[in-house]
Write an enzyme that holds these catalytic residues in place. Structure first.
Site, PDB file in Angstrom:
ATOM      1  N   LYS A 100       0.240  -0.212  15.064  1.00 40.62           N
ATOM      2  CA  LYS A 100       1.577  -0.347  15.627  1.00 40.62           C
ATOM      3  C   LYS A 100       1.806  -1.594  16.485  1.00 40.62           C
ATOM      4  O   LYS A 100       2.937  -1.912  16.822  1.00 40.62           O
ATOM      5  CB  LYS A 100       1.915   0.889  16.477  1.00 40.62           C
ATOM      6  N   TYR A 130      -9.715   5.709   7.090  1.00 42.64           N
ATOM      7  CA  TYR A 130     -10.001   6.052   8.487  1.00 42.64           C
ATOM      8  C   TYR A 130     -11.043   7.164   8.451  1.00 42.64           C
ATOM      9  O   TYR A 130     -10.800   8.215   7.873  1.00 42.64           O
ATOM     10  CB  TYR A 130      -8.743   6.553   9.196  1.00 42.64           C
ATOM     11  N   PRO A 186      -5.338   0.152  18.271  1.00 41.06           N
ATOM     12  CA  PRO A 186      -5.068  -0.303  16.894  1.00 41.06           C
ATOM     13  C   PRO A 186      -5.086   0.812  15.858  1.00 41.06           C
ATOM     14  O   PRO A 186      -4.724   0.572  14.702  1.00 41.06           O
ATOM     15  CB  PRO A 186      -6.193  -1.311  16.637  1.00 41.06           C
ATOM     16  N   HIS A 210       0.847  -1.194   0.000  1.00 44.08           N
ATOM     17  CA  HIS A 210       0.000   0.000   0.000  1.00 44.08           C
ATOM     18  C   HIS A 210       0.884   1.246   0.000  1.00 44.08           C
ATOM     19  O   HIS A 210       1.718   1.420   0.890  1.00 44.08           O
ATOM     20  CB  HIS A 210      -0.906   0.009   1.240  1.00 44.08           C
ATOM     21  N   TYR A 253       3.510   6.492  10.269  1.00 47.71           N
ATOM     22  CA  TYR A 253       2.707   5.340   9.844  1.00 47.71           C
ATOM     23  C   TYR A 253       3.587   4.242   9.232  1.00 47.71           C
ATOM     24  O   TYR A 253       3.378   3.052   9.503  1.00 47.71           O
ATOM     25  CB  TYR A 253       1.658   5.786   8.831  1.00 47.71           C
TER      26      TYR A 253
END
Length: 403
Positions: A300, A204, A296, A75, A394
């Site tokens: 991580k 998100y 979550p 991704h 990220y």
């Protein structure tokens, strides 16, 4: 009582314990794993599937990356939607070419289990009454029950990969460990389904009704989450009710593309931030959830466990190769530095994207807190410098070398 010996005793056959065992074996360091439940039960745990490049590299180093490389999805970015307005976080561009891989934790665990079995490495599943003994001495050992017989496992070092509820952390005297914890006033209701994901990348979504996450495991399997009160139970949510609520929380254009179907699994996970310091006591090292848990939101949890594994492997390799035991004391300091970065990022992202309702945060009332978080989102999403911060966190910070 039969006595068995190894160089490293690993408590826990989750992905961190299995990965550690595989990496140590590749370096000629013998290890035995003890696991409380069956292998089938371990594989039944549904967990996250976003892997940092550091984790991917470790899996390849362990010689277990063939199926992951073939079936995993790279991704280049993900989206954050705030009240319907979508912002793309271009990881590859913003984080200097780095990406993440989507490959389910269950699949990673399966690959590691099969590799361990093929290599003939010993794992005692369904072990009970596990006790870690003399961990401050040069000759620690572990006692346990297996198939009705008592065993003594003698070793040089013990890796506690047995999670939050395991015995490893509790072996450190209470007055010698500091535990930091924050429990969030909500959980994540997750649904797994054999339906095509709503998006090529994760979304998100912050909405007036609460947080939602559109995730994926493959081109044909989806994983979705809804923020729900801690009082909710998974069985209270029918599939139809879940899909209806998810559509209300996703951006309208994404909701219009949503393909629904029967759930394979539904469960609710509470959100918690937790860190135990130190992560080392004598010749006992805590790894992964035994020492730290993150919400979550930042993806991580497994990745921090992997960085623990990487650090511990470097230390044990130096110990056995160079006979340098002085490096052992570096473990907790190095591991915790990265852990706290991951904790902060996950806490920060959770604060910005979730609805805390009437819950007061710190010294702020809920409405003031919400205004602050919306201001944070506005800055970080609408300025390249802010998006770079999100992207670099990220994809994961670099692993630290030993001194």
């Amino acid at each position: 009582m039969p006595t068995i010996t190894t160089q490293v005793a690993i408590i826990g056959a989750g992905p961190s314990g299995l990965l550690l065992g595989q990496l140590l074996s590749k370096q000629g360091i013998s290890n035995i794993i003890l696991e409380r439940v069956t292998g089938e039960y371990v594989l039944g745990r549904i967990r996250a599937g976003i892997l940092e490049q550091g984790f991917v590299d470790l899996v390849h180093e362990a010689g277990v990356g063939e199926r992951m490389q073939r079936e995993g999805e790279v991704h280049d970015g993900f989206e954050i939607a705030v009240y319907g307005q979508r912002t793309h976080i271009d990881l590859k561009t913003l984080a200097g070419g780095k990406t993440v891989m989507c490959y389910g934790q269950t699949e990673i665990t399966r690959d590691l289990m099969e590799a361990r079995q093929q290599a003939g490495l010993q794992t005692y599943y369904q072990s009970s009454d596990v006790a870690l003994c003399d961990v401050k001495s040069d000759k620690p050992y572990v006692t346990f029950q297996h198939q009705g017989e008592s065993y003594r496992l003698e070793c040089d070092y013990i890796a506690g990969c047995d999670g939050y509820h395991g015995v490893s952390r509790k072996t450190i005297p209470e007055d010698l460990r500091t535990e930091h914890e924050r429990v969030y006033p909500f959980g994540w209701l997750g649904l797994l389904s054999d339906t095509p994901p709503v998006s090529e990348e994760l979304i998100y979504s912050k909405s007036e009704r609460g947080f939602a996450l559109a995730s994926r495991r493959s081109a044909t399997r989806s994983r979705y989450y809804l923020q729900v009160p801690l009082s909710d139970k998974a069985e209270d949510w029918s599939d139809d009710a879940f899909w209806a609520e998810l559509k209300k929380r996703l951006p309208a254009d994404a909701a219009a593309k949503l393909v629904t179907g029967p759930s394979i699994e539904k469960s609710i996970a509470p959100l918690r931030s937790f860190v135990c310091e130190p992560m080392q006591y004598g010749n006992l090292f805590l790894v992964g959830d035994a020492a730290h848990i993150v919400p979550p939101t930042g993806a991580k949890g497994l990745n921090l466990a992997a960085s623990d594994v990487a650090t511990l492997c470097k230390i044990l390799a130096r110990v056995y190769r160079d006979h340098d035991k002085a490096c052992i004391d570096q473990y907790s300091q190095i591991a915790l530095r990265r852990v706290w970065h991951g904790e902060r990022f996950s806490w920060w992202l959770s604060n910005m994207l979730h609805d805390f309702g009437d819950t007061a945060i710190s010294d702020m009332d809920s409405k003031t807190f919400e205004r602050f978080m919306n201001s944070e989102l506005d800055y970080y999403l609408n300025h390249e410098e802010g998006r770079k911060v999100i992207a670099n966190q990220y994809v994961g910070l670099p692993y630290e070398d030993l001194q």
